[in-house]
Scaffold this active site. Structure first.
Site, PDB file in Angstrom:
ATOM      1  N   GLY A 155       0.851  -1.195   0.000  1.00 40.21           N
ATOM      2  CA  GLY A 155       0.000   0.000   0.000  1.00 40.21           C
ATOM      3  C   GLY A 155       0.882   1.238   0.000  1.00 40.21           C
ATOM      4  O   GLY A 155       2.055   1.182  -0.375  1.00 40.21           O
ATOM      5  N   ARG A 156       0.304   2.332   0.484  1.00 37.63           N
ATOM      6  CA  ARG A 156       1.057   3.589   0.472  1.00 37.63           C
ATOM      7  C   ARG A 156       2.285   3.524   1.356  1.00 37.63           C
ATOM      8  O   ARG A 156       3.349   4.022   0.996  1.00 37.63           O
ATOM      9  CB  ARG A 156       0.127   4.723   0.920  1.00 37.63           C
ATOM     10  CG  ARG A 156      -0.956   5.001  -0.104  1.00 37.63           C
ATOM     11  CD  ARG A 156      -2.184   5.589   0.528  1.00 37.63           C
ATOM     12  NE  ARG A 156      -2.922   4.551   1.245  1.00 37.63           N
ATOM     13  CZ  ARG A 156      -4.234   4.538   1.427  1.00 37.63           C
ATOM     14  NH1 ARG A 156      -4.968   5.542   0.960  1.00 37.63           N
ATOM     15  NH2 ARG A 156      -4.823   3.575   2.088  1.00 37.63           N
ATOM     16  N   ILE A 157       2.137   2.898   2.543  1.00 39.15           N
ATOM     17  CA  ILE A 157       3.276   2.843   3.459  1.00 39.15           C
ATOM     18  C   ILE A 157       4.374   1.935   2.889  1.00 39.15           C
ATOM     19  O   ILE A 157       5.558   2.277   2.929  1.00 39.15           O
ATOM     20  CB  ILE A 157       2.824   2.358   4.854  1.00 39.15           C
ATOM     21  CG1 ILE A 157       1.820   3.350   5.457  1.00 39.15           C
ATOM     22  CG2 ILE A 157       4.023   2.201   5.790  1.00 39.15           C
ATOM     23  CD1 ILE A 157       1.077   2.824   6.689  1.00 39.15           C
ATOM     24  N   ARG A 178      -1.461  -8.504  -2.661  1.00 37.07           N
ATOM     25  CA  ARG A 178      -2.582  -9.200  -3.302  1.00 37.07           C
ATOM     26  C   ARG A 178      -2.717  -8.779  -4.763  1.00 37.07           C
ATOM     27  O   ARG A 178      -2.999  -9.585  -5.623  1.00 37.07           O
ATOM     28  CB  ARG A 178      -3.877  -8.934  -2.538  1.00 37.07           C
ATOM     29  CG  ARG A 178      -3.971  -9.806  -1.298  1.00 37.07           C
ATOM     30  CD  ARG A 178      -5.387  -9.990  -0.885  1.00 37.07           C
ATOM     31  NE  ARG A 178      -5.970  -8.672  -0.625  1.00 37.07           N
ATOM     32  CZ  ARG A 178      -7.097  -8.477   0.019  1.00 37.07           C
ATOM     33  NH1 ARG A 178      -7.786  -9.497   0.464  1.00 37.07           N
ATOM     34  NH2 ARG A 178      -7.552  -7.272   0.225  1.00 37.07           N
ATOM     35  N   ILE A 237       5.426  -3.609  11.247  1.00 41.54           N
ATOM     36  CA  ILE A 237       4.832  -2.328  11.658  1.00 41.54           C
ATOM     37  C   ILE A 237       3.344  -2.306  11.323  1.00 41.54           C
ATOM     38  O   ILE A 237       2.725  -1.245  11.304  1.00 41.54           O
ATOM     39  CB  ILE A 237       5.527  -1.117  10.986  1.00 41.54           C
ATOM     40  CG1 ILE A 237       5.459  -1.202   9.458  1.00 41.54           C
ATOM     41  CG2 ILE A 237       6.963  -1.001  11.456  1.00 41.54           C
ATOM     42  CD1 ILE A 237       5.836   0.111   8.773  1.00 41.54           C
ATOM     43  N   ARG A 239       0.201  -5.121  12.026  1.00 40.01           N
ATOM     44  CA  ARG A 239      -0.589  -5.552  13.173  1.00 40.01           C
ATOM     45  C   ARG A 239       0.046  -6.828  13.702  1.00 40.01           C
ATOM     46  O   ARG A 239       0.532  -7.658  12.927  1.00 40.01           O
ATOM     47  CB  ARG A 239      -2.045  -5.830  12.780  1.00 40.01           C
ATOM     48  CG  ARG A 239      -2.908  -4.598  12.532  1.00 40.01           C
ATOM     49  CD  ARG A 239      -3.142  -3.762  13.786  1.00 40.01           C
ATOM     50  NE  ARG A 239      -3.977  -2.589  13.543  1.00 40.01           N
ATOM     51  CZ  ARG A 239      -3.524  -1.364  13.214  1.00 40.01           C
ATOM     52  NH1 ARG A 239      -2.225  -1.157  13.099  1.00 40.01           N
ATOM     53  NH2 ARG A 239      -4.361  -0.372  13.027  1.00 40.01           N
ATOM     54  N   GLU A 268      -1.322  -6.522  22.432  1.00 37.84           N
ATOM     55  CA  GLU A 268      -1.079  -5.153  22.891  1.00 37.84           C
ATOM     56  C   GLU A 268      -2.119  -4.740  23.927  1.00 37.84           C
ATOM     57  O   GLU A 268      -3.308  -4.995  23.713  1.00 37.84           O
ATOM     58  CB  GLU A 268      -1.216  -4.172  21.707  1.00 37.84           C
ATOM     59  CG  GLU A 268      -0.089  -4.186  20.749  1.00 37.84           C
ATOM     60  CD  GLU A 268      -0.339  -3.282  19.548  1.00 37.84           C
ATOM     61  OE1 GLU A 268       0.166  -3.638  18.481  1.00 37.84           O
ATOM     62  OE2 GLU A 268      -1.017  -2.239  19.665  1.00 37.84           O
ATOM     63  N   HIS A 286       4.046   0.458  19.412  1.00 36.74           N
ATOM     64  CA  HIS A 286       3.103   0.933  18.377  1.00 36.74           C
ATOM     65  C   HIS A 286       3.211   2.449  18.167  1.00 36.74           C
ATOM     66  O   HIS A 286       2.251   3.197  18.377  1.00 36.74           O
ATOM     67  CB  HIS A 286       1.665   0.532  18.749  1.00 36.74           C
ATOM     68  CG  HIS A 286       0.770   0.391  17.558  1.00 36.74           C
ATOM     69  ND1 HIS A 286      -0.233  -0.540  17.469  1.00 36.74           N
ATOM     70  CD2 HIS A 286       0.721   1.080  16.384  1.00 36.74           C
ATOM     71  CE1 HIS A 286      -0.859  -0.432  16.312  1.00 36.74           C
ATOM     72  NE2 HIS A 286      -0.302   0.549  15.634  1.00 36.74           N
ATOM     73  N   GLY A 288       4.289   3.837  15.167  1.00 34.09           N
ATOM     74  CA  GLY A 288       4.474   4.092  13.728  1.00 34.09           C
ATOM     75  C   GLY A 288       4.117   5.494  13.284  1.00 34.09           C
ATOM     76  O   GLY A 288       4.858   6.133  12.542  1.00 34.09           O
TER      77      GLY A 288
END
Ligand code: GLV
Ligand code: GLV
Length: 334
Positions: A155-157, A178, A237, A239, A268, A286, A288
């Site tokens: 994705g974007r990250i 995917r 980074i 889940r 978490e 967490h 990020g």
């Protein structure tokens, strides 16, 4: 009647208070962990809610909330929301993509470098007064530059991390996702598509940035770890549930994987003792998206989403980053 909005946690008050132009605000002064029952009680009284990923909202939590029309998640990942249940109830949900992309890619890269170069382990060693025992082979890590970076989830990250690796560090960048990126995007971010087994086998450093869902649950399990190089670094980074943490701890303890950097955990805020016991792991809580500017921007976007989802303000009816606009429209039409 002015709509009523519940804000689940202290965020940035000055940003949240913009909502006060349009709605009555029910703010929370202290960081709070809610039981499902408490969530249901809060949601029962309001038209909209501004929440964080710690609030898990599904059918039970909205069962007694007839007026609830909008939920704005302050975060990009929204596995804390049962989107199907929200859509069926006509509740417009939104998240905060884009504004956190580069900040989260920065953290991914920081964790990768800290892990491969053993930064936190080295600091512990120094603080423990061990420098006197230094040898030429003390604290040797793995190179970043010129190595092969694997990215799972593009994705974007993921694209932000690919750019950093390809352009900044001369890495060969492989990815699996995917769906494949368009050729022009692959060229721009400097990444090459491969199947999952190839990614696992060839990555010197593997970064996980895919959304969590039933299909990504424990995608990195003992079998996947066994396909990786024993010299490789794994960074998560996304889940916690994407990685089988018991299998990971075992691989790290037994020399089947060199090191791991984790910003996210299955339980978490609890971290497994097996992970805490290891030296070849970097653990962050967490963080990020946790820069000053980005956390503010996330709240601003969530406020804009919520305002629009409640039919107010300049984008009335069209939240900038709705998750389920089509499904809500369909549920209302039927
Ligand atoms: C944080 O993990 C987010 O999804 O924004
Ligand atoms: C997910 O939305 C991402 O930005 O990677």
């Amino acid at each position: 009647r002015r709509p009523r909005v519940w804000v689940s946690q202290p965020l940035f008050d000055d940003v949240v208070e913009q909502l006060g132009q349009h709605v009555d605000l029910d703010m929370t002064g202290e960081v709070t962990r809610y039981t499902p029952q408490q969530l249901a009680e809060r949601l029962a009284e309001v038209d909209g809610a501004l929440i964080t990923l710690n609030e898990r909202i599904g059918a039970a939590e909205i069962a007694n909330a007839p007026q609830l029309r909008a939920i704005a998640n302050v975060g990009v990942g929204y596995n804390n929301l049962d989107v199907e249940a929200l859509s069926a109830a006509g509740i417009l949900a939104s998240n905060t993509p884009d504004v956190l992309t580069e900040t989260t890619a920065d953290l991914g890269f920081a964790l990768l470098m800290a892990t491969a170069r053993r930064i936190t382990e080295a600091e512990r060693w120094l603080r423990d007064g061990q420098w006197g025992q230094w040898s030429f082979q003390t604290l040797l890590g793995a190179d970043i530059h010129g190595s092969t970076l694997g990215i799972l989830g593009m994705g974007r990250i993921g694209q932000g991390i690919a750019r950093r690796g390809a352009l900044g560090f001369g890495m060969r960048v492989l990815y699996h996702n995917r769906s494949r990126l368009p050729d022009a995007t692959e060229a721009e971010v400097g990444a090459q598509y491969v199947d999952l087994d190839t990614l696992l086998a060839q990555a010197d450093h593997l970064v996980l940035v895919l959304p969590y869902s039933a299909s990504s649950h424990h995608i990195i399990d003992a079998g996947a770890l066994a396909k990786m190089k024993p010299t490789a670094t794994l960074v998560n980074i996304a889940r916690g549930g994407i990685v089988d943490e018991v299998a990971l701890a075992d691989a790290l303890a037994n020399g089947r994987l060199a090191a791991a950097g984790l910003d996210v955990f299955e339980g978490e805020p609890t971290v497994r003792p097996e992970l805490l016991a290891l030296n070849n792991i970097v653990l962050t809580p967490h963080i990020g998206s946790a820069s000053q500017a980005t956390r503010r921007a996330m709240v601003q976007l969530a406020v804009d989403n919520l305002t629009a989802a409640l039919g107010l303000g300049p984008n009335a009816g069209h939240p900038p980053s709705a998750i389920n606009a089509d499904a809500v429209a369909a549920a209302k039409a039927s």
